[in-house]
Scaffold this motif. Structure first.
Motif, PDB file in Angstrom:
ATOM      1  N   PHE A  16      40.867 -56.787 -39.284  1.00 30.79           N
ATOM      2  CA  PHE A  16      39.553 -57.293 -38.883  1.00 30.79           C
ATOM      3  C   PHE A  16      38.598 -57.262 -40.081  1.00 30.79           C
ATOM      4  O   PHE A  16      37.896 -58.242 -40.364  1.00 30.79           O
ATOM      5  CB  PHE A  16      38.970 -56.470 -37.721  1.00 30.79           C
ATOM      6  CG  PHE A  16      37.537 -56.790 -37.474  1.00 30.79           C
ATOM      7  CD1 PHE A  16      37.186 -57.934 -36.763  1.00 30.79           C
ATOM      8  CD2 PHE A  16      36.520 -56.013 -38.013  1.00 30.79           C
ATOM      9  CE1 PHE A  16      35.854 -58.280 -36.584  1.00 30.79           C
ATOM     10  CE2 PHE A  16      35.190 -56.351 -37.841  1.00 30.79           C
ATOM     11  CZ  PHE A  16      34.857 -57.484 -37.121  1.00 30.79           C
ATOM     12  N   VAL A  37      39.431 -60.076 -42.635  1.00 28.88           N
ATOM     13  CA  VAL A  37      38.986 -61.442 -42.285  1.00 28.88           C
ATOM     14  C   VAL A  37      37.457 -61.525 -42.216  1.00 28.88           C
ATOM     15  O   VAL A  37      36.867 -62.555 -42.544  1.00 28.88           O
ATOM     16  CB  VAL A  37      39.650 -61.990 -40.988  1.00 28.88           C
ATOM     17  CG1 VAL A  37      41.112 -62.282 -41.227  1.00 28.88           C
ATOM     18  CG2 VAL A  37      39.452 -61.065 -39.797  1.00 28.88           C
ATOM     19  N   GLU A  38      36.821 -60.427 -41.822  1.00 26.71           N
ATOM     20  CA  GLU A  38      35.347 -60.427 -41.808  1.00 26.71           C
ATOM     21  C   GLU A  38      34.809 -60.536 -43.245  1.00 26.71           C
ATOM     22  O   GLU A  38      33.854 -61.277 -43.507  1.00 26.71           O
ATOM     23  CB  GLU A  38      34.842 -59.158 -41.102  1.00 26.71           C
ATOM     24  CG  GLU A  38      33.345 -58.948 -41.132  1.00 26.71           C
ATOM     25  CD  GLU A  38      32.526 -60.080 -40.506  1.00 26.71           C
ATOM     26  OE1 GLU A  38      33.067 -60.927 -39.776  1.00 26.71           O
ATOM     27  OE2 GLU A  38      31.301 -60.136 -40.808  1.00 26.71           O
ATOM     28  N   ARG A  45      35.128 -64.065 -44.255  1.00 22.74           N
ATOM     29  CA  ARG A  45      34.057 -64.888 -43.666  1.00 22.74           C
ATOM     30  C   ARG A  45      32.773 -64.735 -44.493  1.00 22.74           C
ATOM     31  O   ARG A  45      32.133 -65.728 -44.848  1.00 22.74           O
ATOM     32  CB  ARG A  45      33.810 -64.446 -42.223  1.00 22.74           C
ATOM     33  CG  ARG A  45      32.764 -65.259 -41.484  1.00 22.74           C
ATOM     34  CD  ARG A  45      32.635 -64.830 -40.042  1.00 22.74           C
ATOM     35  NE  ARG A  45      31.892 -63.605 -39.893  1.00 22.74           N
ATOM     36  CZ  ARG A  45      30.567 -63.521 -39.735  1.00 22.74           C
ATOM     37  NH1 ARG A  45      29.847 -64.623 -39.701  1.00 22.74           N
ATOM     38  NH2 ARG A  45      29.968 -62.366 -39.598  1.00 22.74           N
ATOM     39  N   PHE A 105      43.422 -61.418 -34.523  1.00 21.51           N
ATOM     40  CA  PHE A 105      42.140 -61.527 -35.233  1.00 21.51           C
ATOM     41  C   PHE A 105      42.191 -62.613 -36.311  1.00 21.51           C
ATOM     42  O   PHE A 105      41.218 -63.347 -36.505  1.00 21.51           O
ATOM     43  CB  PHE A 105      41.723 -60.179 -35.826  1.00 21.51           C
ATOM     44  CG  PHE A 105      40.935 -59.365 -34.830  1.00 21.51           C
ATOM     45  CD1 PHE A 105      39.638 -59.730 -34.503  1.00 21.51           C
ATOM     46  CD2 PHE A 105      41.505 -58.283 -34.189  1.00 21.51           C
ATOM     47  CE1 PHE A 105      38.913 -59.018 -33.559  1.00 21.51           C
ATOM     48  CE2 PHE A 105      40.786 -57.566 -33.243  1.00 21.51           C
ATOM     49  CZ  PHE A 105      39.495 -57.926 -32.924  1.00 21.51           C
ATOM     50  N   CYS A 161      41.886 -65.996 -34.470  1.00 22.59           N
ATOM     51  CA  CYS A 161      40.554 -66.367 -33.958  1.00 22.59           C
ATOM     52  C   CYS A 161      39.563 -66.594 -35.099  1.00 22.59           C
ATOM     53  O   CYS A 161      38.707 -67.473 -34.995  1.00 22.59           O
ATOM     54  CB  CYS A 161      40.049 -65.372 -32.918  1.00 22.59           C
ATOM     55  SG  CYS A 161      39.503 -63.823 -33.575  1.00 22.59           S
ATOM     56  N   TYR A 162      39.709 -65.856 -36.203  1.00 23.24           N
ATOM     57  CA  TYR A 162      38.821 -66.116 -37.343  1.00 23.24           C
ATOM     58  C   TYR A 162      39.108 -67.500 -37.950  1.00 23.24           C
ATOM     59  O   TYR A 162      38.199 -68.162 -38.455  1.00 23.24           O
ATOM     60  CB  TYR A 162      38.936 -65.011 -38.400  1.00 23.24           C
ATOM     61  CG  TYR A 162      37.845 -63.970 -38.250  1.00 23.24           C
ATOM     62  CD1 TYR A 162      37.794 -63.157 -37.115  1.00 23.24           C
ATOM     63  CD2 TYR A 162      36.856 -63.821 -39.207  1.00 23.24           C
ATOM     64  CE1 TYR A 162      36.788 -62.220 -36.956  1.00 23.24           C
ATOM     65  CE2 TYR A 162      35.840 -62.886 -39.056  1.00 23.24           C
ATOM     66  CZ  TYR A 162      35.810 -62.090 -37.925  1.00 23.24           C
ATOM     67  OH  TYR A 162      34.801 -61.176 -37.770  1.00 23.24           O
ATOM     68  N   CYS A 163      40.373 -67.921 -37.878  1.00 24.93           N
ATOM     69  CA  CYS A 163      40.702 -69.276 -38.357  1.00 24.93           C
ATOM     70  C   CYS A 163      40.033 -70.315 -37.465  1.00 24.93           C
ATOM     71  O   CYS A 163      39.436 -71.285 -37.954  1.00 24.93           O
ATOM     72  CB  CYS A 163      42.215 -69.475 -38.375  1.00 24.93           C
ATOM     73  SG  CYS A 163      43.045 -68.541 -39.683  1.00 24.93           S
ATOM     74  N   TYR A 188      35.850 -69.514 -37.681  1.00 27.18           N
ATOM     75  CA  TYR A 188      35.073 -69.439 -38.925  1.00 27.18           C
ATOM     76  C   TYR A 188      35.701 -70.196 -40.090  1.00 27.18           C
ATOM     77  O   TYR A 188      35.330 -69.981 -41.245  1.00 27.18           O
ATOM     78  CB  TYR A 188      34.872 -67.969 -39.325  1.00 27.18           C
ATOM     79  CG  TYR A 188      34.208 -67.147 -38.239  1.00 27.18           C
ATOM     80  CD1 TYR A 188      32.933 -67.470 -37.769  1.00 27.18           C
ATOM     81  CD2 TYR A 188      34.868 -66.062 -37.669  1.00 27.18           C
ATOM     82  CE1 TYR A 188      32.321 -66.725 -36.766  1.00 27.18           C
ATOM     83  CE2 TYR A 188      34.265 -65.311 -36.665  1.00 27.18           C
ATOM     84  CZ  TYR A 188      33.004 -65.651 -36.216  1.00 27.18           C
ATOM     85  OH  TYR A 188      32.411 -64.924 -35.222  1.00 27.18           O
ATOM     86  N   LEU A 222      38.708 -70.128 -41.507  1.00 30.67           N
ATOM     87  CA  LEU A 222      39.776 -69.596 -42.365  1.00 30.67           C
ATOM     88  C   LEU A 222      41.052 -70.392 -42.121  1.00 30.67           C
ATOM     89  O   LEU A 222      41.218 -71.017 -41.076  1.00 30.67           O
ATOM     90  CB  LEU A 222      40.051 -68.120 -42.026  1.00 30.67           C
ATOM     91  CG  LEU A 222      39.221 -67.047 -42.725  1.00 30.67           C
ATOM     92  CD1 LEU A 222      37.747 -67.209 -42.453  1.00 30.67           C
ATOM     93  CD2 LEU A 222      39.684 -65.649 -42.294  1.00 30.67           C
TER      94      LEU A 222
END
Ligand code: NAD
Length: 328
Positions: free
Chosen positions: A109, A112-113, A116, A164, A167-169, A172, A174
């Motif tokens: 997490f 990937v944060e 972002r 995670f 969902c970040y892809c 946001y 990625l």
């Protein structure tokens, strides 16, 4: 052709002083990439990357992925994140279940944060065939197999991490390449069956006890095939905003039985006829062990990537490398 192509210059590598991560450092630095290895040394070894410390293209950051401000600051300015850090103490993990939650899920997490916040798009992630749990005990499963019900906290950590990243892809922007590996082997291995057998035979060459019931069969492949497969996919399987991430089984479809690994290790140590190989006889080698890992690699094969060596060949080569009989 360079490993990650020419669109990438600076790579942020978590777990960069670990077994596989240090081989990634070697390969990327040899091709002129700049590499930041970010590792908390919970399982990494200083000697694995010590030879690169004088290379201006290399930076070693001793820090934890759980430290979001530091991971965010150190990641700034990189083009790609290669995320290898995780708890890899599979045998001990059930005794400390929070390690897989933290060093896998929370760490991912944070990674990937940090991506972002730094507006970095591509991430290559080391997941595991362990995510298939019971599904891959008898059947050869592909990436659509489910529902995934993990048998270990390690596998649960990988599923949470994939979730995670996915969902970040989607949320946001990625782009993610996630790889469910078989067992990776090579020099510098610090855990796993070959490491364990060699260590125990050096302590007592007269006897080798195989944990479990001796029927365990898993697929094994070499570090260079693992690293090459991940990089090849990044270059040859583009992600886009409609399909921002994907998951790939990575390895060989052949498997090697644990008794055959024992035989090869004994033979390469020159102990044939001198070591008694015994089988413990328990159903599982340890709590959370997955005795058989069978999966297909047709998806990545269809894109054009193939593992060159069979599982048995990889085991033999890796044993010889660990014993210093071969380079690699
Ligand atoms: N070796 C295999 O057979 C295999 C199979 C499937 C998946 N994988 C995955 O590949 C990756 C690399 O595995 P490996 O075999 O090289 O193991 P490894 O233990 O040698 O490497 C992991 C590295 O991550 C570091 N690390 C752990 N937690 C960290 C944290 N919170 N912050 C910063 N660094 C941290 C460790 O110090 C270590 O150097 C792992 O994600 C592992 O789950 C490995």
């Amino acid at each position: 052709m360079r490993l990650l192509g020419d669109s990438i210059s600076r790579v942020f590598l978590t777990g960069g002083s670990g077994f596989i991560g240090s081989h990634i450092c070697d390969k990327l630095l040899a091709q002129g990439y700049e590499v930041t290895a970010y590792d908390n040394f919970s399982n990494g070894r200083r000697e694995f990357t010590a030879g690169h410390l004088s290379n201006p293209n290399f930076k070693l950051v001793e820090a934890d992925c759980l430290d979001l401000p530091t991971v965010t600051k150190e990641m700034a300015g990189h083009d790609l994140v290669w995320h290898m850090a995780a708890n890899t103490d599979l045998i001990g993990s059930h005794a400390q279940p929070a390690r897989d939650l933290n060093d896998c899920v929370v760490a991912t997490f944070n990674v990937v944060e940090a991506m972002r916040q730094n507006k970095i798009k591509p991430i290559l992630f080391a997941s595991s065939g362990a995510v298939y749990g019971q599904l891959c005990l008898e059947n050869h499963v592909n990436e659509t197999a489910g529902p995934l019900s993990p048998m270990s906290t390690y596998a649960a950590g990988k599923i949470g991490s994939e979730a995670f990243i996915s969902c970040y892809c989607h949320l946001y922007g990625l782009h993610g390449w996630m790889f469910r590996f078989g067992n990776v082997l090579g020099s510098r291995v610090t855990h796993g069956v070959i490491f364990d057998f060699i260590k125990r035979l050096r302590e007592n060459p007269k006897e080798l006890m195989i944990l479990g019931d001796g029927t365990q069969k898993k697929n094994y492949f070499l570090t260079e095939e693992c690293i090459g497969g991940m990089a090849w996919s990044f270059v040859n399987i583009p992600m886009n905003d409609e399909c921002p991430c994907d998951v790939f089984n990575l390895g060989t479809t052949t498997v090697t039985r644990v008794t055959e690994i024992a035989r090869i290790v004994v033979e390469e140590l020159g102990l044939t006829g001198k070591t008694e190989i015994k089988i413990q006889g328990t159903k599982r080698a340890w709590l959370g062990d997955q005795p058989k890992v069978h999966f297909t690699v047709e998806k990545i094969n269809k894109f054009g990537w193939y593992c060159k060596h069979s599982s048995d060949e990889a085991v033999r080569t890796a044993v010889r490398r660990v014993l210093g009989k071969e380079q690699g």
